[in-house]
Every structure is written in C-alpha cells, then in structure tokens.
Design a protein around this motif. Structure first.
Motif, PDB file in Angstrom:
ATOM      1  N   LEU A  29       0.697  -1.068  -0.143  1.00  0.00           N
ATOM      2  CA  LEU A  29      -0.045  -0.125  -0.064  1.00  0.00           C
ATOM      3  C   LEU A  29       0.862   1.107  -0.094  1.00  0.00           C
ATOM      4  N   LEU A  30       1.859   1.246   0.829  1.00  0.00           N
ATOM      5  CA  LEU A  30       2.955   2.367   0.786  1.00  0.00           C
ATOM      6  C   LEU A  30       3.613   2.800  -0.376  1.00  0.00           C
ATOM      7  N   THR A  31       3.800   1.787  -1.073  1.00  0.00           N
ATOM      8  CA  THR A  31       4.509   2.086  -2.483  1.00  0.00           C
ATOM      9  C   THR A  31       3.687   2.833  -3.271  1.00  0.00           C
ATOM     10  N   GLY A  63      24.177   9.534   6.227  1.00  0.00           N
ATOM     11  CA  GLY A  63      23.959   8.384   6.492  1.00  0.00           C
ATOM     12  C   GLY A  63      22.538   7.542   5.931  1.00  0.00           C
ATOM     13  N   LEU A  64      22.208   7.951   4.683  1.00  0.00           N
ATOM     14  CA  LEU A  64      21.106   7.323   4.024  1.00  0.00           C
ATOM     15  C   LEU A  64      21.215   7.402   2.650  1.00  0.00           C
ATOM     16  N   SER A  65      21.416   6.266   1.779  1.00  0.00           N
ATOM     17  CA  SER A  65      21.315   6.293   0.362  1.00  0.00           C
ATOM     18  C   SER A  65      20.142   5.289   0.017  1.00  0.00           C
ATOM     19  N   GLY A  66      20.375   5.172  -1.390  1.00  0.00           N
ATOM     20  CA  GLY A  66      19.249   4.231  -1.745  1.00  0.00           C
ATOM     21  C   GLY A  66      19.812   2.778  -1.573  1.00  0.00           C
ATOM     22  N   PRO A  67      18.965   1.637  -1.921  1.00  0.00           N
ATOM     23  CA  PRO A  67      19.176   0.362  -1.946  1.00  0.00           C
ATOM     24  C   PRO A  67      20.553   0.157  -2.653  1.00  0.00           C
ATOM     25  N   SER A  68      21.551  -0.437  -2.317  1.00  0.00           N
ATOM     26  CA  SER A  68      22.704  -0.723  -3.381  1.00  0.00           C
ATOM     27  C   SER A  68      22.243  -1.958  -4.129  1.00  0.00           C
ATOM     28  N   PRO A  69      23.002  -1.978  -5.325  1.00  0.00           N
ATOM     29  CA  PRO A  69      22.912  -3.094  -6.166  1.00  0.00           C
ATOM     30  C   PRO A  69      23.075  -4.584  -5.367  1.00  0.00           C
ATOM     31  N   ALA A  84      14.395  -1.955   7.688  1.00  0.00           N
ATOM     32  CA  ALA A  84      14.314  -1.294   9.062  1.00  0.00           C
ATOM     33  C   ALA A  84      15.124  -0.184   9.269  1.00  0.00           C
ATOM     34  N   ALA A  85      16.357  -0.093   9.100  1.00  0.00           N
ATOM     35  CA  ALA A  85      17.365   0.949   9.467  1.00  0.00           C
ATOM     36  C   ALA A  85      16.930   2.177   8.500  1.00  0.00           C
ATOM     37  N   ALA A  86      16.743   1.980   7.245  1.00  0.00           N
ATOM     38  CA  ALA A  86      16.392   2.901   6.516  1.00  0.00           C
ATOM     39  C   ALA A  86      15.061   3.689   6.756  1.00  0.00           C
ATOM     40  N   LEU A  87      14.128   2.761   6.912  1.00  0.00           N
ATOM     41  CA  LEU A  87      12.914   3.265   7.342  1.00  0.00           C
ATOM     42  C   LEU A  87      12.916   3.910   8.506  1.00  0.00           C
ATOM     43  N   GLY A 177      10.603   6.281  -1.549  1.00  0.00           N
ATOM     44  CA  GLY A 177       9.682   5.319  -2.445  1.00  0.00           C
ATOM     45  C   GLY A 177      10.708   4.029  -2.587  1.00  0.00           C
ATOM     46  N   GLU A 178      11.954   4.437  -2.833  1.00  0.00           N
ATOM     47  CA  GLU A 178      12.891   3.313  -3.112  1.00  0.00           C
ATOM     48  C   GLU A 178      12.946   2.170  -1.811  1.00  0.00           C
ATOM     49  N   TRP A 179      12.904   2.936  -0.734  1.00  0.00           N
ATOM     50  CA  TRP A 179      13.000   1.892   0.565  1.00  0.00           C
ATOM     51  C   TRP A 179      11.865   1.093   0.725  1.00  0.00           C
ATOM     52  N   VAL A 180      10.745   1.853   0.501  1.00  0.00           N
ATOM     53  CA  VAL A 180       9.452   1.215   0.697  1.00  0.00           C
ATOM     54  C   VAL A 180       9.156   0.003  -0.484  1.00  0.00           C
ATOM     55  N   ASN A 181       9.534   0.430  -1.570  1.00  0.00           N
ATOM     56  CA  ASN A 181       9.315  -0.612  -2.600  1.00  0.00           C
ATOM     57  C   ASN A 181      10.548  -1.839  -2.488  1.00  0.00           C
TER      58      ASN A 181
END
Length: 196
Positions: A29-31, A63-69, A84-87, A177-181
């Motif tokens: 839903l959050l995506t 301290g925050l970046s998008g999910p790494s490859p 969880a840490a990113a959220l 959006g990236e971390w929720v996805n």
C-alpha cells in the motif's frame, strides 16, 4: 507427555504468518502512496522540477542512500534489517522536508500533510519490519546513528540554497519510495517463499 514448546511454536506460526502478510500488505500500500508523494512533491516545486528529462544533481544525505545493487544478494534477514534501518532514518528526513516546504511553499498544506503522513508511515512500516525480524529470531540491530536531518537539509535565503533544499527534498521523497519498494519486495519473498 507432550512437549509444551512444540505446542507454542505450532500456535506461534499462524500468528507469524499473519504478521508477515500484514506487514507486506502495508508495504505494498505504501508503495502507491510513495509514488503519489513524489508526484505531488514535483508538482509543487515549479520549473525545472516538472520538466520532462530534468535530472537533478545527486546531493549527499548523511547516513542514508538508496538500496545498493548488492542488496538483492544479501540474506533475507540482513535485507530486512537494512530495510528497517532505512525506514527508521526516513521520518526525520521527511519531517525536515515538510518544515522546508512550509517555508518554501506555504500555500501547499496538502503536500505538507502528505510529508507528515509519509513520516508516520515510514515509522509504522519500520516498526512492523522490526517486529517480523524479532519474531523470526533476527532482531534488528537497534537504532542507527542519529541523522542530522536539519543540518543536511538546512536552507539559507539564497536562490542556490533554495534550489538545493528542493533537490534534497526530491531526493528524500525518492528514497522513501525506493526503500518502501525494496521492503515490499523483500517481504514478498518472505510471504511467497519463506515462513508465510
């Protein structure tokens, strides 16, 4: 005589499955909400943000970046810990963006409410993921380092810093959006291939 632990683990499994599915549904839903937030944010920033092909510079966020490859190659419990840490880091950043938007776009109360709601949603999803991790016996590592969102997103009155604040806000909305996805994808693997 029956083993009481066997009974408790059997009765625990449906509860765990339900919690995982509930958390996955929340992430799914959050995506959709994250996509709407990003679209609404872009609409409120004016040119050049709404121009097709606009590619803003990538600014550093402490301290925050998008999910790494390499995220996808990690064990599922580690990916969920990273989720969880990113959220956990996102609410402070989203709150800082909301405060900046109150100054930069005071006639956009809807965007400010959306940013406030996104911060609450990130907190809720992060807590739900931590609950799932704890139930799986893979507790989160605890709170990460405090993020100086106010410092990272501070603005002055110059046009350059206003533009930078807008770019950082765009980046924070994108990271949300990236971390929720990513979290939804990781939970989906747990639902379809794991415990649930």
């Amino acid at each position: 005589m029956e083993d009481p632990q066997a009974d408790s683990s059997i009765s625990f499994l449906p509860h765990l499955e339900a919690k995982i599915r509930q958390t996955h549904n929340l992430a799914r839903l959050l995506t959709k909400y994250a996509e709407q937030l990003l679209e609404e944010y872009v609409q409120q920033q004016g040119d050049p943000f709404g121009i097709w092909g606009f590619s803003p510079p990538r600014l550093s966020l402490a301290g925050l970046s998008g999910p790494s490859p390499s995220h996808a190659g990690l064990p599922l419990s580690e990916r969920l810990r990273l989720d969880a840490a990113a959220l956990g880091a996102l609410p402070a950043l989203l709150d800082a963006v909301r405060r900046h938007q109150a100054e930069l776009n005071p006639r956009s109360p809807r965007l400010q409410r959306s940013l406030e709601e996104a911060a609450r949603q990130a907190r809720a999803l992060g807590a739900a993921v931590e609950t799932v991790l704890a139930a799986l016996g893979s507790a989160a590592r605890g709170p990460g380092p405090e993020h100086s969102a106010t410092t990272a997103l501070s603005t002055a009155n110059s046009a350059a810093s206003i533009f930078s604040a807008k770019v950082l806000g765009l980046q924070v909305c994108g990271l949300y959006g990236e971390w929720v996805n990513r979290t939804e994808g990781d939970l989906s693997q747990l639902v379809h291939g794991g415990v649930a």
